[in-house]
Design a protein around this motif. Structure first.
Motif, PDB file in Angstrom:
ATOM      1  N   VAL A  83       0.729  -1.315  -0.016  1.00  0.00           N
ATOM      2  CA  VAL A  83       0.175   0.070   0.109  1.00  0.00           C
ATOM      3  C   VAL A  83       0.809   1.215  -0.122  1.00  0.00           C
ATOM      4  O   VAL A  83       0.814   2.187  -0.787  1.00  0.00           O
ATOM      5  CB  VAL A  83      -1.069   0.049   1.312  1.00  0.00           C
ATOM      6  CG1 VAL A  83      -1.534   1.285   1.424  1.00  0.00           C
ATOM      7  CG2 VAL A  83      -2.019  -1.011   1.055  1.00  0.00           C
ATOM      8  N   ALA A 100      -3.436   0.173  -5.091  1.00  0.00           N
ATOM      9  CA  ALA A 100      -3.341   0.565  -3.625  1.00  0.00           C
ATOM     10  C   ALA A 100      -4.797   0.142  -3.032  1.00  0.00           C
ATOM     11  O   ALA A 100      -4.880  -0.490  -2.126  1.00  0.00           O
ATOM     12  CB  ALA A 100      -3.162   2.218  -3.640  1.00  0.00           C
ATOM     13  N   TRP A 155      -4.681  -3.795  -2.636  1.00  0.00           N
ATOM     14  CA  TRP A 155      -4.052  -3.877  -1.110  1.00  0.00           C
ATOM     15  C   TRP A 155      -4.896  -3.706  -0.054  1.00  0.00           C
ATOM     16  O   TRP A 155      -4.788  -4.394   0.878  1.00  0.00           O
ATOM     17  CB  TRP A 155      -2.793  -3.385  -1.058  1.00  0.00           C
ATOM     18  CG  TRP A 155      -1.655  -4.341  -2.215  1.00  0.00           C
ATOM     19  CD1 TRP A 155      -1.061  -3.693  -3.365  1.00  0.00           C
ATOM     20  CD2 TRP A 155      -1.312  -5.478  -2.085  1.00  0.00           C
ATOM     21  NE1 TRP A 155      -0.477  -4.708  -4.048  1.00  0.00           N
ATOM     22  CE2 TRP A 155      -0.289  -5.887  -3.279  1.00  0.00           C
ATOM     23  CE3 TRP A 155      -1.368  -6.394  -1.030  1.00  0.00           C
ATOM     24  CZ2 TRP A 155       0.289  -6.876  -3.547  1.00  0.00           C
ATOM     25  CZ3 TRP A 155      -0.771  -7.718  -1.283  1.00  0.00           C
ATOM     26  CH2 TRP A 155       0.370  -7.821  -2.333  1.00  0.00           C
ATOM     27  N   ARG A 156      -5.563  -2.524   0.000  1.00  0.00           N
ATOM     28  CA  ARG A 156      -6.190  -2.131   1.132  1.00  0.00           C
ATOM     29  C   ARG A 156      -7.384  -3.052   1.440  1.00  0.00           C
ATOM     30  O   ARG A 156      -7.790  -3.328   2.449  1.00  0.00           O
ATOM     31  CB  ARG A 156      -6.788  -0.669   0.964  1.00  0.00           C
ATOM     32  CG  ARG A 156      -5.871   0.383   1.245  1.00  0.00           C
ATOM     33  CD  ARG A 156      -6.303   1.873   1.206  1.00  0.00           C
ATOM     34  NE  ARG A 156      -5.559   2.801   1.091  1.00  0.00           N
ATOM     35  CZ  ARG A 156      -5.418   3.520  -0.165  1.00  0.00           C
ATOM     36  NH1 ARG A 156      -6.024   2.911  -1.371  1.00  0.00           N
ATOM     37  NH2 ARG A 156      -4.346   4.406  -0.328  1.00  0.00           N
TER      38      ARG A 156
END
Length: 152
Positions: A95, A132, A135-136
């Protein structure tokens, strides 16, 4: 007589592109660490992200070469922004790397002088924002997106 030797970046756009290349080198290295520490079920995500960053790095090298600008070379190693021991640490690093990547590409878009450069930069920024978010999501964070990627 003009020189055909690569020079240093002289324009703001070329400097921003060199900064983006330096970041892409670091991210490729960082994904090696993520790969080593991540859970097996995220291997496809790691592979996809690494492939995107390698491809982008190679395209930026070609762009700089076409401008006769000597871009930064990859370092032998990089200082990570956090210890990476667990799979969760690896996901947090991913992230962070994508957020950093969003920021450098946002700067490049702001400095870009051509439509092709802006398109390339916006695509890079968007791809990193999507990674991102993925991944979050993997980390179970909410919200998984940000209003203005690259502005943190």
């Amino acid at each position: 007589m003009t020189s055909t030797e690569p020079s240093t970046a002289n324009t703001a756009a070329d400097k921003a592109l060199c900064d983006a290349l330096a970041n892409e080198h670091a991210v490729v290295y960082g994904y090696g660490v993520v790969s080593a520490r991540c859970a097996p079920e995220v291997n496809k995500l790691v592979s996809s992200a690494l492939s995107q960053h390698r491809d982008r790095r190679d395209r930026v090298i070609t762009m700089l070469s076409g401008r006769s600008v000597q871009g930064p070379v990859a370092a032998a190693g990089y200082q990570l922004p956090m210890p990476v021991i667990t799979p969760s640490d690896a996901e947090k690093l991913a992230v962070r790397m994508e957020q950093d990547t969003e920021a450098v590409w946002r700067v490049f878009v702001e400095q870009a002088q051509s439509n092709d450069d802006r398109t390339f930069g916006v695509t890079a920024l968007t791809q990193s924002a999507v990674l991102a978010a993925r991944w979050r999501q993997q980390l179970g964070e909410w919200p998984i997106t940000t209003a203005l990627p690259g502005s943190d």
